[in-house]
Design a protein around this motif. Structure first.
Motif, short mmCIF file in Angstrom:
data_model
loop_
_atom_site.label_atom_id
_atom_site.label_comp_id
_atom_site.label_asym_id
_atom_site.label_seq_id
_atom_site.Cartn_x
_atom_site.Cartn_y
_atom_site.Cartn_z
N LYS A 123 -14.25 -0.88 1.88
CA LYS A 123 -15.11 -1.72 0.65
C LYS A 123 -16.60 -1.53 0.74
O LYS A 123 -17.28 -1.30 -0.12
CB LYS A 123 -14.70 -3.05 0.95
N HIS A 183 -19.35 0.87 -1.39
CA HIS A 183 -20.46 0.35 -2.30
C HIS A 183 -21.75 1.26 -2.16
O HIS A 183 -22.54 1.55 -3.07
CB HIS A 183 -21.00 -1.04 -1.75
N PRO A 227 -17.06 4.51 -10.07
CA PRO A 227 -15.99 4.41 -9.34
C PRO A 227 -15.19 3.24 -9.40
O PRO A 227 -15.82 2.10 -9.59
CB PRO A 227 -16.24 4.79 -7.95
N ILE A 228 -13.81 3.26 -9.10
CA ILE A 228 -13.23 2.09 -9.13
C ILE A 228 -13.23 1.11 -7.71
O ILE A 228 -13.36 0.00 -7.84
CB ILE A 228 -11.62 2.43 -9.11
N GLY A 229 -13.43 1.91 -6.62
CA GLY A 229 -13.90 1.09 -5.32
C GLY A 229 -13.15 1.79 -4.33
O GLY A 229 -13.50 2.74 -3.55
N ASP A 237 -8.62 -1.89 -4.35
CA ASP A 237 -8.62 -2.00 -5.93
C ASP A 237 -7.41 -1.10 -6.53
O ASP A 237 -6.95 -1.59 -7.72
CB ASP A 237 -9.80 -1.33 -6.41
N LEU A 238 -6.92 -0.10 -5.90
CA LEU A 238 -5.68 0.51 -6.55
C LEU A 238 -4.86 1.23 -5.41
O LEU A 238 -5.59 1.78 -4.60
CB LEU A 238 -6.53 1.59 -7.48
N LYS A 267 0.05 -7.11 -4.88
CA LYS A 267 -0.71 -7.29 -6.02
C LYS A 267 -1.59 -6.80 -6.40
O LYS A 267 -2.23 -6.81 -7.73
CB LYS A 267 -1.15 -8.96 -5.76
N PRO A 316 -3.07 -3.36 -8.05
CA PRO A 316 -2.51 -2.48 -9.19
C PRO A 316 -1.97 -1.08 -8.76
O PRO A 316 -2.47 -0.60 -7.50
CB PRO A 316 -3.71 -2.16 -10.36
N HIS A 341 -4.51 1.77 -18.12
CA HIS A 341 -5.55 2.59 -17.45
C HIS A 341 -5.50 4.09 -17.43
O HIS A 341 -6.17 4.58 -18.40
CB HIS A 341 -5.52 2.30 -15.78
N SER A 342 -4.54 4.62 -16.77
CA SER A 342 -4.38 6.29 -16.76
C SER A 342 -2.91 6.56 -16.88
O SER A 342 -2.20 5.95 -16.25
CB SER A 342 -4.97 6.99 -15.46
N ILE A 376 -13.89 3.45 -13.54
CA ILE A 376 -13.79 2.55 -14.21
C ILE A 376 -15.37 2.56 -15.03
O ILE A 376 -15.82 3.40 -14.89
CB ILE A 376 -13.41 1.22 -13.56
N TYR A 377 -15.66 1.46 -15.46
CA TYR A 377 -16.89 1.39 -15.99
C TYR A 377 -17.67 0.10 -15.97
O TYR A 377 -16.93 -0.95 -15.57
CB TYR A 377 -16.89 1.87 -17.76
#
Lengths: 446, 446
Positions: A16, A20, A122-124, A204-205, A223, A225, A403-404, A415-416
């Motif tokens: 994580k 960043h 980016p999503i993360g 995140d995914l 939980k 996505p 999403h995709s 993502i945005y």
């Protein structure tokens, strides 16, 4: 890239934190990291192939004891002609794609000196669980770095030696670049997966690339996505106006060019008026390629006029819900377009479905009404693939409804965020009443 | 629209089936349905307000017994000046937005006579769980129909009479249109929610609009993707170069214009060099508006030079993790931009965060590095809103990292499908070797 021995929580937290940093690196830094990885994998070819040979030896022993399929053993082999080169080329291909980060996709003037922008980012942190093919790790690392996402990777255990060798080389390469090592982490033991799946604040995914069982396990146990597909139950609907040779070519390609693929054909729906006209030609072409047909009574009778014995069986209802992943095809008569659409929407897996017809109107109706990631007119289901779509590469194929959807390339990993630039603007001054300001909401060029 | 007494499974299955029809209706049919709903709600104003009066009476009784807050009672009242008109206008506003369905967002020539298109389409079936404000049901029904999605709605129990009355009117209006009644269904009892949340094959997306507790409950109890936000912990970072009056205006607007909103300010981070210069002005403006400040020692000392007593308390660590939703603000000193970014990325809820500065470079760094749906320079957090962004309306604000982020309007309720139009194209003829065809992958104009 680090081969992590940290706890799953530490691993996810450092990913994580790396995400960043990675998200704010310029294009050139992310591209330079891919150049370095490419150079390092090129010069470490020998040691990586040595490690791969050890994986192969264990796998061949396991195959001899029937604990592993020989097709899996074949997929492990990095020393097959062109395979290592393809892996290397894939890294440069991803590097040379347009940067998906920082694209402005909406720009609105809210008021004087107050602009809104929607900017891709980016999503993360991605958790990617994949199979044994060792080259995939380099491919996914390249996709993650290019898209600015940190990634935690878990590969199939049969390629552990190869993964560790590749990961060590990538790690050394990254240490000379601006991309932090913890941006890409490899975990090698399966027992950490449940712990990682619990870390929905850090990850995140999740992208499970593998069989139905893996995908369902992941979906049932997190939980976070999940992006991917459990099933690929693709169908072709054969209309009586289709050209018979074209129909046979497309159906044979869809069924036989790679039967184990998720985009291979599994169910053929035949319009009742095509049963005795086009279908026998198609059936004959399929049987000639070794396909076993599981037919309902009408299509069975029709097929037998041309291919009297072998390869024509009676279908059960379950066959129309089955992803065979082999040279078996379920065949069923339908009364028309609407019945075909209903069948596909209720029996299919929303992956890729095809109509073969010379009616453009029927084709448009089919493509509008079938609720799948890919809906094709007169083309093989096997086109459902990121490379074929021109995305350069793909991280997987999604049957998600958000999403995709379909083949997921770099764009699917973004993502945005909304940026507003003002000069001290406050909201309370806007409204409908007298003396209130109104929003301008003018679309600005991108 | 139907007020369903069917089982949750029947309800979801009929919604799924309706979604397939709705997805293929032309723009005009969906717009006509909104025109009909508007006309019906206009002519049924009296009976709906009668039902609303019954809800209000029960609510006032509950408030008198302290079982309900008076602010909730106020939100139930459809008879407040302009409220019914706003509800009606909202339906026409949504109707008049551009059709989000069928937009082509990518078009590629794969090979001669083989084209790929990415086309927007509805997600499918939405489950929307919302609070007591009765006008929301009309708003959400309009958004769902316009976007081509079926929706199952569950509103707060305090507005049941109003919901049933509005739902009955909408249902009658739809019966004369091409939109099937089962496209929008209202469920009125809370006990069906767990059953609906289990129907991940039928329901494609859950949107909980409500407090933290509701959102967490939903996220913890479903495999269906969830869109929304549990928390709105928004921060402002005050740089020493910010204009003091501008800073005070923005911070007061962000904190006080609607303290219970998810986009209200909860934490103020003050650069150490702004503590004695700008912060006292800001603190004084906040306290004048009745805001209670929870400060660390440095900011407390600075605030007390201007506002000696009232409203300045000592902050606890927990205050920097708290969404107060009231006139309370946590205040903390940071050593600079990077510490502010780290604080927000670790303590915030990734909703909307602001930098107040006259340095464009610092602003860009902040907006790139803060991992939130909204990142603003010199503007109030309260701009995070679909109407203010120019989306016409919103179904909620998302802090998700996938699909839709920030205020979610019609576009956020869409997914896409890939259409391929060929002339019998097969995949096996393409490849790298001799005699193989190559893909053209030419971007075509949209």
């Amino acid at each position: 890239m680090s081969l992590t021995s940290a706890s799953p929580l530490e691993c996810a937290q450092s990913a994580k934190s790396a995400s960043h940093l990675l998200a704010t690196l310029p294009t050139s830094s992310r591209n330079d990291a891919l150049t370095s990885i490419h150079a390092a994998l090129l010069s470490s070819r020998e040691s990586i192939l040595d490690a791969n040979a050890r994986d192969l030896e264990s796998a061949r022993k396991a195959a001899a004891d029937s604990q592993l399929s020989s097709s899996l053993v074949s997929r492990l082999d990095l020393n097959k002609p062109g395979k290592y080169e393809d892996m290397l080329k894939g890294i440069l291909d991803v590097r040379d794609l347009p940067d998906p980060v920082g694209q402005v996709t909406l720009r609105t003037l809210l008021d004087d000196n107050l602009t809104l922008e929607r900017v891709t980012c980016p999503i993360g942190v991605l958790l990617i669980i994949f199979e044994a093919r060792p080259e995939v790790i380099a491919n996914i690392a390249a996709l993650a770095i290019k898209s600015g996402n940190a990634a935690i990777l878990k590969g199939g255990k049969e390629s552990t030696e190869s993964f560790v060798a590749i990961s060590t080389v990538i790690s050394q390469a990254l240490s000379t670049t601006a991309v932090p090592n913890s941006a890409i982490q490899l975990v090698t033991t399966r027992d950490v997966i449940p712990e990682l799946l619990a870390l929905d604040s850090e990850i995140d995914l999740v992208i499970p690339r593998g069989g139905n069982e893996l995908v369902r396990y992941v979906k049932d146990n997190t939980k976070i996505p999940v992006l991917g597909h459990a099933d690929g139950l693709c169908s072709v609907y054969l209309d009586p106006t289709a050209d018979p040779k074209m129909a046979a070519d497309v159906i044979v390609d869809a069924k036989t060019s790679y039967p184990a693929a998720c985009n291979a054909l599994e169910t053929l729906l035949v319009h009742k008026d095509a049963v005795d006209t086009i279908f026998p030609t198609v059936a004959s072409a399929l049987v000639a390629k070794g396909v076993e047909l599981r037919c309902d009574p009408l299509t069975k009778a029709a097929a037998q006029t041309i291919v009297p014995n072998a390869g024509i069986l009676d279908a059960t209802e379950q066959d129309y819900h089955t992803e065979f992943l082999s040279l078996t095809l379920a065949v069923k008569v339908v009364n028309g377009l609407e019945e075909a659409i209903r069948h596909i929407n209720t029996h299919g897996s929303h992956h890729t479905d095809v109509i073969l017809t010379s009616s453009a109107a029927d084709a448009e109706r089919f493509m509008a009404a079938v609720d799948s990631a890919g809906v094709y007119h007169n083309a093989s289901t096997r086109f459902a693939d990121g490379m074929r779509y021109g995305f350069g590469t793909e991280v997987g194929i999604s049957t998600n409804k958000i999403h995709s959807r379909g083949p997921v390339g770099l764009e699917g990993l973004m993502i945005y965020k909304y940026k507003i630039r003002g000069q001290g603007h406050t909201t309370a001054v806007y409204g409908e009443g007298e003396g209130k300001r109104r929003y301008r909401h003018e679309r600005l060029p991108l």
